[in-house]
Design a protein around this motif. Structure first.
Motif, PDB file in Angstrom:
ATOM      1  N   CYS A 646       0.817  -1.223   0.000  1.00 35.75           N
ATOM      2  CA  CYS A 646       0.000   0.000   0.000  1.00 35.75           C
ATOM      3  C   CYS A 646       0.848   1.271   0.000  1.00 35.75           C
ATOM      4  O   CYS A 646       0.659   2.144  -0.859  1.00 35.75           O
ATOM      5  CB  CYS A 646      -0.968  -0.017   1.174  1.00 35.75           C
ATOM      6  SG  CYS A 646      -2.063   1.413   1.223  1.00 35.75           S
ATOM      7  N   LYS A 650       1.331   4.274  -3.188  1.00 30.76           N
ATOM      8  CA  LYS A 650       0.746   5.604  -3.025  1.00 30.76           C
ATOM      9  C   LYS A 650       1.767   6.692  -2.717  1.00 30.76           C
ATOM     10  O   LYS A 650       1.430   7.877  -2.754  1.00 30.76           O
ATOM     11  CB  LYS A 650      -0.296   5.571  -1.909  1.00 30.76           C
ATOM     12  CG  LYS A 650      -1.474   4.664  -2.207  1.00 30.76           C
ATOM     13  CD  LYS A 650      -2.479   4.677  -1.063  1.00 30.76           C
ATOM     14  CE  LYS A 650      -3.677   3.787  -1.372  1.00 30.76           C
ATOM     15  NZ  LYS A 650      -4.658   3.768  -0.256  1.00 30.76           N
ATOM     16  N   ALA A 675       1.277  -3.804  -6.516  1.00 29.71           N
ATOM     17  CA  ALA A 675       1.428  -2.408  -6.108  1.00 29.71           C
ATOM     18  C   ALA A 675       2.379  -1.677  -7.044  1.00 29.71           C
ATOM     19  O   ALA A 675       2.193  -0.496  -7.362  1.00 29.71           O
ATOM     20  CB  ALA A 675       1.954  -2.340  -4.677  1.00 29.71           C
TER      21      ALA A 675
END
Length: 880
Positions: A646, A650, A675
């Motif tokens: 995660c 991001k 990811a």
């Protein structure tokens, strides 16, 4: 050592020893009665744990039954026989963190009933054992518990008699014999001592506090005693017992601080154990036992756990007492607004509040308080600089200490009876605090400058804590804690300390330009932390954008210093913490400020999957600036991939991620790769090097995602063994029109010349690839020409080619000559190949031709050319 080893080596004797430890040897009725009296005597002397009352309505000491209040300390075995003379409190944290980690992975902690257990290295049971530990870690209490357990038949009943001595009390003895030594402490044995000493294998001598002895113990002396009635110096009696010339077969258990052992060595003792103090659970138990009110206990422990500095010091029982003493007052007697000013943030503030709390309970005016604290301060200073922690009435007299002052007993422990009274500070660190405080109360520039010079240059670092306190007391807010009771502290002392610290940091930077030693710089960081002076940090460190502490072991306490420094510096380009022995607790301390770094390396630290959440919390901060993150060799497995997925997908700042030499292969590796292909992922460089392991199906997930990532420009798989269909999957992905990889490192990946054809297809199908490293693969073979042809194609965009040690020989020189047709190739590395071994004229001419071509190209295009061809006498090394 395993139980099976012990059984194998000891055989039937093991059963006999177990029975003996449980029931003891056969004794006559008369000796049994004497043993009973002796045990009663030891029980009365050792059954109570004495604890000073926290500053409040009374200063009377409290006593607790040892079995009710004792909190277990962790004892581990030490293998090294030589100790380095280092400051104890500043180095033990690294070891403590290490053993906390090893405990989680089944590190055996030694129990009291294992101190004399059979040793595999010795091949026998040890008779001489040393238990070492830093001041306040619980050595005396452990010995007290050992004696009480023996008295209550809980351990080692093989010993008919235990003789417990404290060196502090033995300091008054000089010329004695062994019988006199025993009878002075145990007069009830007078009529039976001859009989008792006839069985030395049933006797245990405990000597507590070797570091407190005024006698010089020469454990390597050839002069030894053998007669229990022979009168000689106390030190010779002790040495003779340890070396088994006096009462051969007896057992000796001794305790000491590590610094004392560094000067005498530990080789004379058959086993050496170390008390590591409290682990996390034991710290909490101590707080619960200290406070009767569970709500207050939980509140205070929560505060301490959140305060990195305080919690780290809690491995020491004595620090737990000081912290509980200070915080019990802060939490119970002030309003929430006042707590903010009374709760300590640094070690200096902790001791300042500790002293202030005590002074608040005495109705002394400032001049009286100043007088007594100045006198004991100069005595403390003398003790710190001369390795002295035990003082007598002559010492107190020479420093004009008023022995009638009620305040004295609040800071000094008093032992024995007149005329042989000894004094010591409540804790060594209390002594070091007063040694620093006196320079702010009774300013003398000459004395201060001498103390600074001496403390900085002691080989054993005895002055390090003293220097921390000197720096900490320069903080105005810290000094204000004591102002009400002692008046204003010397501003001139503060000025000199700040000037000294600023100069020390600049000298340290200059030294580090020439030698790889950052321990001094780390000490300077700690001093700055204690000052709480952000402007001084900026003034001293602001011009330095990069800090390298690689290979400097960092304790959790050290780690707690970094957030203040990094936040004060505002902007730091690079922080290298490679191989710093950082583990969970230390990483937790660091994590608060790591988001301020652009280039962060945590390579080769003892992290685990369970610690990755701390890294993720850093990456997830909205103002995180990390662009390059190295987590190489951090013991991570595929479990960490799910956690990292995660934040890396991001993170707006992260560009380079190094996860090399971890064991990430597994089902959760897919989460990381998914990811990586996220549209929000900004990673441009991914390093997944492995230490010679074969990549499993994880490479398939890698292959399926790198072609989807539009930001990834550099892929490093150095050392990862790529074979069979897994290699084919990767090549297909790299050949995809959507792949944006510009630099591909396949060094030492187990490729053979069969891979050259697939590599040639990749080169032919991609327009992006600019750098290719194929070093340390066995590419020599019939397909090598396919690779060279692809590289010489007019459409090939590769500018740098690494072919170091690919096992080229003369027969492939013609293929190499194809590179002359390359339009873009600017850098060629042929190190460690053996072309031209036959030294034929044709080979020399061909290699000269290739060399001339690249030399001309380098001169014409102003770029680097670095190549060496072994066996021809030709070495290329041009930098334009």
């Amino acid at each position: 050592m395993t139980v099976l080893e012990e059984i194998t080596h000891t055989g039937d004797n093991l059963v006999e020893q177990i029975v003996l430890d449980k029931h003891g040897p056969n004794l006559s009725t008369e000796i049994k009665e004497i043993q009973r009296l002796h045990k009663n005597h030891l029980w009365k002397k050792n059954q109570l744990l004495v604890e000073n009352k926290p500053p409040g309505s009374t200063f009377e000491k409290q006593s607790f039954n040892i079995f009710e209040r004792y909190v277990k300390v962790v004892v581990i075995s030490r293998n090294e026989r030589k100790l380095e003379p280092k400051n104890e409190l500043t180095t033990v944290g690294t070891q403590h963190e290490k053993y906390m980690y090893e405990k989680r992975t089944a590190q055996e902690c030694i129990l009291n009933n294992k101190l004399f257990r059979w040793c595999g290295q010795l091949g026998c049971e040890p008779h001489t054992v040393m238990v070492r530990g830093v001041p306040g870690v619980g050595k005396t209490t452990l010995m007290q518990k050992f004696v009480c357990d023996w008295v209550n038949r809980k351990l080692y009943q093989r010993f008919s008699f235990i003789f417990f001595f404290k060196f502090r009390k033995l300091n008054q003895l000089h010329k004695v014999n062994l019988e006199m030594l025993i009878l002075q402490e145990y007069p009830h044995l007078e009529n039976h001592l001859d009989i008792i000493l006839q069985n030395p294998e049933e006797l245990l001598f405990i000597f507590d506090g070797l570091d407190e002895s005024v006698h010089q113990m020469d454990f390597w002396s050839n002069k030894l005693l053998s007669n229990v009635k022979q009168v000689d110096s106390l030190d010779l009696i002790v040495v003779s017992l340890v070396k088994q010339s006096l009462l051969p077969g007896c057992y000796v258990l001794m305790t000491s601080r590590p610094t004392k052992l560094a000067s005498i060595g530990t080789g004379v003792f058959q086993r050496v154990f170390e008390i590591m103090g409290f682990f996390s659970k034991e710290r909490e138990i101590y707080f619960q036992s200290f406070f009767e009110n569970k709500e207050i206990s939980d509140t205070i422990f929560k505060y301490v756990k959140e305060n990195a500095t305080l919690y780290t010091f809690c491995y020491l029982p004595s620090y737990c007492w000081i912290i509980c003493t200070v915080l019990s007052r802060s939490f119970q007697t002030t309003s929430s607004d006042q707590q903010v000013t009374l709760l300590p943030r640094t070690v200096t503030q902790l001791f300042a509040i500790f002293v202030a709390n005590i002074l608040s309970n005495h109705s002394l005016d400032k001049s009286d308080a100043q007088k007594i604290l100045q006198s004991i301060g100069w005595m403390a200073q003398h003790g710190v600089m001369n390795h002295k922690i035990i003082f007598d009435e002559r010492d107190l007299g020479s420093f004009n200490v008023d022995t009638s002052s009620q305040l004295l007993s609040s800071f000094l422990n008093e032992t024995d009876q007149p005329p042989n009274v000894n004094f010591s500070f409540l804790h060594l660190t209390v002594q070091e605090f007063f040694a620093a405080l006196v320079h702010y109360m009774d300013f003398n520039q000459e004395k201060l400058q001498k103390s600074l010079k001496d403390a900085q240059h002691y080989d054993d670092n005895r002055g390090e804590i003293f220097l921390r306190f000197l720096c900490g007391l320069s903080d105005v807010s810290t000094g204000s804690i004591l102002k009400r009771y002692l008046g204003a502290l010397s501003t001139r002392t503060s000025e000199i300390i700040i000037e000294w610290l600023h100069k020390t940091i600049h000298e340290t930077w200059r030294e580090n330009e020439y030698k790889d030693d950052n321990r001094k710089l780390l000490s300077a960081f700690v001093y700055l932390f204690e000052t709480r002076n952000t402007s001084l940090v900026l003034q001293s460190l602001g011009s330095h954008k990069s800090f390298d502490f690689s290979y400097v072991p960092l304790t959790p306490l050290d780690c707690s210093v970094f957030p203040f420094i990094l936040e004060s510096c505002i902007e730091t380009e690079k922080l290298n913490l490679e191989s710093c022995s950082i583990q969970n607790e230390g990483l937790g301390r660091l994590s608060r400020a790591l988001h301020t770094i652009r280039d962060l390396s945590l390579r080769n630290n003892s992290l685990k999957d369970g610690d990755v959440h701390l890294i993720c919390s850093v990456l997830s901060q909205p103002n995180c600036k990390i662009q390059r993150l190295c987590l190489s060799r951090c013991n991570l497995t595929d479990s960490s991939c799910s956690q990292l997925a995660c934040p890396i997908s991001k993170s707006p700042s992260l560009r380079t991620l190094d996860l090399s030499d971890n064991r990430l292969e597994g089902s959760r590796f897919r989460d990381l790769m998914t990811a990586l292909s996220s549209p929000t992922c900004r990673i441009e460089e991914l390093i997944l090097s492995c230490d010679g392991r074969q990549m499993d199906t994880s490479s398939i997930q890698l292959a399926s995602n790198i072609s989807k990532n539009h930001s990834l420009r550099k892929l490093n798989l150095c050392g990862s063994k790529l074979v069979g269909p897994l290699f084919a999957e990767l090549m297909d992905a790299l050949s995809s029109p959507s792949c944006r990889i510009q630099e591909l490192i396949l060094k030492d990946t187990g490729l053979t010349d069969g891979a050259c054809t697939r590599l040639a297809m990749v080169i032919g199908n991609t327009q992006c690839l600019r750098k290719l490293d194929l070093s340390y693969n066995n590419l020599a073979g019939p397909h090598f020409g396919d690779l060279m042809a692809a590289l010489s194609s007019p459409t090939c965009g590769i500018e740098e080619l690494q072919l170091e040690s690919i096992r080229l020989t003369d027969e492939y020189v013609s293929s190499l000559l194809l590179l002359k047709k390359s339009k873009n190739l600017k850098y060629l590395d042929l190190n460690r190949n053996y072309i031209g071994d036959n030294k034929t004229r044709q080979i020399r001419e061909e290699m000269n031709e290739l060399q001339k071509y690249f030399v001309a190209k380098a001169l014409a295009n102003n770029y680097n050319l670095n190549g060496r061809v072994y066996g021809t006498g030709i070495h290329w090394n041009f930098t334009m």
